[in-house]
Design a protein around this motif. Structure first.
Motif, PDB file in Angstrom:
ATOM      1  N   CYS A 145       8.400   1.040  14.334  1.00 42.29           N
ATOM      2  CA  CYS A 145       7.070   1.645  14.429  1.00 42.29           C
ATOM      3  C   CYS A 145       6.100   0.611  14.972  1.00 42.29           C
ATOM      4  O   CYS A 145       6.288  -0.594  14.786  1.00 42.29           O
ATOM      5  CB  CYS A 145       6.602   2.210  13.086  1.00 42.29           C
ATOM      6  SG  CYS A 145       6.357   1.007  11.786  1.00 42.29           S
ATOM      7  N   PRO A 189       3.155   5.507  15.025  1.00 31.45           N
ATOM      8  CA  PRO A 189       4.259   6.349  15.526  1.00 31.45           C
ATOM      9  C   PRO A 189       5.612   5.676  15.286  1.00 31.45           C
ATOM     10  O   PRO A 189       5.725   4.447  15.340  1.00 31.45           O
ATOM     11  CB  PRO A 189       3.963   6.459  17.027  1.00 31.45           C
ATOM     12  CG  PRO A 189       2.494   6.192  17.151  1.00 31.45           C
ATOM     13  CD  PRO A 189       2.174   5.190  16.073  1.00 31.45           C
ATOM     14  N   LEU A 190       6.601   6.510  15.019  1.00 32.82           N
ATOM     15  CA  LEU A 190       7.970   6.032  14.745  1.00 32.82           C
ATOM     16  C   LEU A 190       8.853   6.230  15.968  1.00 32.82           C
ATOM     17  O   LEU A 190       8.752   7.254  16.659  1.00 32.82           O
ATOM     18  CB  LEU A 190       8.577   6.863  13.604  1.00 32.82           C
ATOM     19  CG  LEU A 190       8.154   6.550  12.178  1.00 32.82           C
ATOM     20  CD1 LEU A 190       8.490   7.743  11.266  1.00 32.82           C
ATOM     21  CD2 LEU A 190       8.835   5.285  11.676  1.00 32.82           C
ATOM     22  N   LYS A 191       9.736   5.252  16.197  1.00 34.42           N
ATOM     23  CA  LYS A 191      10.752   5.421  17.249  1.00 34.42           C
ATOM     24  C   LYS A 191      12.113   5.256  16.575  1.00 34.42           C
ATOM     25  O   LYS A 191      12.403   4.205  15.990  1.00 34.42           O
ATOM     26  CB  LYS A 191      10.568   4.347  18.325  1.00 34.42           C
ATOM     27  CG  LYS A 191      11.523   4.514  19.503  1.00 34.42           C
ATOM     28  CD  LYS A 191      11.500   3.315  20.434  1.00 34.42           C
ATOM     29  CE  LYS A 191      10.281   3.329  21.333  1.00 34.42           C
ATOM     30  NZ  LYS A 191      10.311   2.199  22.312  1.00 34.42           N
ATOM     31  N   GLN A 226      10.550  16.880  10.519  1.00 36.57           N
ATOM     32  CA  GLN A 226       9.150  16.672  10.150  1.00 36.57           C
ATOM     33  C   GLN A 226       9.001  16.464   8.636  1.00 36.57           C
ATOM     34  O   GLN A 226       8.203  15.638   8.192  1.00 36.57           O
ATOM     35  CB  GLN A 226       8.287  17.861  10.613  1.00 36.57           C
ATOM     36  CG  GLN A 226       8.092  17.910  12.125  1.00 36.57           C
ATOM     37  CD  GLN A 226       7.359  16.687  12.660  1.00 36.57           C
ATOM     38  OE1 GLN A 226       6.383  16.221  12.068  1.00 36.57           O
ATOM     39  NE2 GLN A 226       7.841  16.122  13.759  1.00 36.57           N
ATOM     40  N   ARG A 235       6.593   8.855   5.003  1.00 39.03           N
ATOM     41  CA  ARG A 235       5.251   8.296   5.273  1.00 39.03           C
ATOM     42  C   ARG A 235       4.394   8.344   4.005  1.00 39.03           C
ATOM     43  O   ARG A 235       3.639   7.411   3.722  1.00 39.03           O
ATOM     44  CB  ARG A 235       4.551   9.084   6.384  1.00 39.03           C
ATOM     45  CG  ARG A 235       5.045   8.710   7.758  1.00 39.03           C
ATOM     46  CD  ARG A 235       4.073   9.207   8.836  1.00 39.03           C
ATOM     47  NE  ARG A 235       4.294   8.506  10.070  1.00 39.03           N
ATOM     48  CZ  ARG A 235       4.824   9.060  11.180  1.00 39.03           C
ATOM     49  NH1 ARG A 235       5.158  10.332  11.195  1.00 39.03           N
ATOM     50  NH2 ARG A 235       4.999   8.324  12.257  1.00 39.03           N
ATOM     51  N   GLU A 294       3.942   8.202  20.550  1.00 36.13           N
ATOM     52  CA  GLU A 294       4.176   9.297  19.591  1.00 36.13           C
ATOM     53  C   GLU A 294       5.521   9.093  18.915  1.00 36.13           C
ATOM     54  O   GLU A 294       6.310   8.256  19.349  1.00 36.13           O
ATOM     55  CB  GLU A 294       4.164  10.648  20.330  1.00 36.13           C
ATOM     56  CG  GLU A 294       5.196  10.677  21.443  1.00 36.13           C
ATOM     57  CD  GLU A 294       5.157  11.950  22.275  1.00 36.13           C
ATOM     58  OE1 GLU A 294       4.262  12.777  22.064  1.00 36.13           O
ATOM     59  OE2 GLU A 294       6.058  12.100  23.104  1.00 36.13           O
ATOM     60  N   ASP A 295       5.805   9.887  17.889  1.00 35.60           N
ATOM     61  CA  ASP A 295       7.107   9.831  17.224  1.00 35.60           C
ATOM     62  C   ASP A 295       8.182  10.250  18.223  1.00 35.60           C
ATOM     63  O   ASP A 295       7.973  11.173  19.020  1.00 35.60           O
ATOM     64  CB  ASP A 295       7.148  10.823  16.037  1.00 35.60           C
ATOM     65  CG  ASP A 295       6.248  10.393  14.886  1.00 35.60           C
ATOM     66  OD1 ASP A 295       5.841   9.218  14.845  1.00 35.60           O
ATOM     67  OD2 ASP A 295       5.977  11.248  14.015  1.00 35.60           O
ATOM     68  N   SER A 296       9.350   9.585  18.172  1.00 39.36           N
ATOM     69  CA  SER A 296      10.440   9.983  19.072  1.00 39.36           C
ATOM     70  C   SER A 296      11.792   9.698  18.430  1.00 39.36           C
ATOM     71  O   SER A 296      11.904   8.852  17.534  1.00 39.36           O
ATOM     72  CB  SER A 296      10.339   9.241  20.407  1.00 39.36           C
ATOM     73  OG  SER A 296      10.583   7.867  20.213  1.00 39.36           O
ATOM     74  N   PHE A 319      10.026  12.843   7.885  1.00 41.75           N
ATOM     75  CA  PHE A 319       8.977  11.901   8.312  1.00 41.75           C
ATOM     76  C   PHE A 319       7.788  11.949   7.341  1.00 41.75           C
ATOM     77  O   PHE A 319       7.267  10.922   6.917  1.00 41.75           O
ATOM     78  CB  PHE A 319       8.473  12.247   9.729  1.00 41.75           C
ATOM     79  CG  PHE A 319       9.405  11.859  10.853  1.00 41.75           C
ATOM     80  CD1 PHE A 319      10.646  11.297  10.615  1.00 41.75           C
ATOM     81  CD2 PHE A 319       9.031  12.052  12.179  1.00 41.75           C
ATOM     82  CE1 PHE A 319      11.497  10.931  11.656  1.00 41.75           C
ATOM     83  CE2 PHE A 319       9.864  11.691  13.238  1.00 41.75           C
ATOM     84  CZ  PHE A 319      11.105  11.138  12.970  1.00 41.75           C
TER      85      PHE A 319
END
Ligand code: 2P0
Length: 349
Positions: free
Chosen positions: A55, A106-108, A79, A86, A61-63, A82
């Motif tokens: 992150c 945002p998370l990768k 979702q 979070r 954005e999240d991906s 996540f």
């Protein structure tokens, strides 16, 4: 200047194969099952998902990248995972203002299986378990595997069992909010170290009816299913836990085979019927029966999930009888041999 540090953590999570099957939801949104289940976690040396979570404010954005391909994360299940993770990180940040605000970044997620996803080998179980564990590592959450199983369950029901190694139960729970529907350890892998699994790939094609929709159709239309959840599974749970505790392979095998048969009978009793097994699957059942007849006792047990591939459990001391017979009868069928293994392994934090 804005902090654009990339925070990163990784993990691996194993595949699990149920011996008392999960089939049916009483709450589809929270992924709450109609029955408890038990599985055996396979060795990560053989079948596992490797996931890295990072992150940074530098990410747009999240991906999620799955086996090198961008993957959709807009689904309610991803979702939910996540959001839950979070919220747990945000609670830590609220209690300690010196922690970086990772929960707002945002998370990768990058995830890879070391087996073909298309082979229908419970990839969603290892996938969601690894996703949840990797983010939990990234966020340095103090949560136990049982706590995290509540989150992984919302990704995919069977994923909650892949947070533990060895022999694992998912207790269905009673509460409407799902807070008691989680996994626990029946026995470590080391309790019964000679257990092995042979995976016979009858077809690598993607399954016709997804588990999620198949089980909903069974709940809605099968009369046999009522008997399964009220009597058959509760009895099988007790017998299976006893067999594992006593390292009683004959009992373990009989309950595994009966429970798989009961699950597929409920699929056939669904209206319209669902058929996951094919001719190769049925040939594998006959091969197991002939191995056991020849041995004069039960040395091999078959089980089938929502697809045609066969998993055969056996003990190391009987490997010649079991593997020899399969290479004779199903010479052209590809497969893997796997041991029973440990749970999610942390790569770095
Ligand atoms: C099991 N299966 O216990 C059973 C046996 C398939 C047959 O768990 O809708 O992919 O994501 O909660 O976990 C497959 O169901 O279903 C499964 P969702 P999941 O392993």
């Amino acid at each position: 200047m804005a902090d654009t540090t990339v925070y990163r953590a990784g993990t691996t999570a194993p595949v699990n194969i149920a011996v008392v099957k999960y089939w049916g939801k009483r709450d589809a949104k929270l992924n709450l099952p109609t029955n408890s289940s038990i599985s055996v976690t396979l060795s990560q040396a053989d079948l596992r998902t490797l996931t890295t979570a990072s992150c940074s404010t530098a990410f747009a954005e999240d991906s999620l990248t799955l086996n090198g391909e961008p993957s959709d994360i807009s689904g309610a299940r991803t979702q939910a995972c996540f959001r839950e993770l979070r919220a747990r990180r945000a609670a830590l940040e609220a209690a300690n203002s010196s922690l970086p605000k990772l929960s707002a970044m945002p998370l990768k997620i990058v995830s890879e299986n070391n087996f073909p996803t298309a082979a229908g080998l419970a990839s969603s179980a290892a996938g969601f378990a690894a996703l949840v564990q990797a983010i939990a590592n990234l966020y340095a959450l103090p949560d136990s595997p049982a706590d995290l199983s509540l989150v992984a369950r919302q990704g995919s029901g069977s994923a909650c069992r892949s947070l533990f190694g060895g022999y694992v139960a998912w207790r269905m729970g009673k509460k409407a909010d799902g807070s008691d529907s989680k996994a626990d350890l029946v026995a470590e892998a080391s309790h019964w170290p000679s257990m092995r699994a042979l995976i016979l790939v009858a077809s690598a094609a993607k399954k016709g009816v997804s588990s999620t929709s198949g089980m909903q159709q069974t709940v809605a239309t099968s009369g046999l299913f009522k008997e399964r959840i009220e009597r058959i599974v509760p009895d099988n749970m007790v017998a299976m836990e006893e067999a594992i505790h006593n390292r009683d392979f004959e009992k373990f095998a009989e309950v595994s085979m009966r429970d798989s048969n009961s699950f597929h009978a409920c699929c056939a009793d669904t209206y319209p019927p669902i058929f996951y097994m094919n001719d190769v699957s049925r040939a594998a059942i006959r091969a197991v029966e002939s191995i056991n007849t020849k041995a004069g006792k039960t040395v091999a047990a078959y089980t089938f999930d929502a697809g045609p591939n066969c998993v055969v459990y056996y003990l190391e001391e009987n490997k010649d009888a079991v593997l020899g017979a399969f290479s004779e009868t199903l010479g052209s069928t590809s497969g893997w041999k796997a041991g029973v293994g440990s749970s999610a392994g942390v790569l770095d934090e």
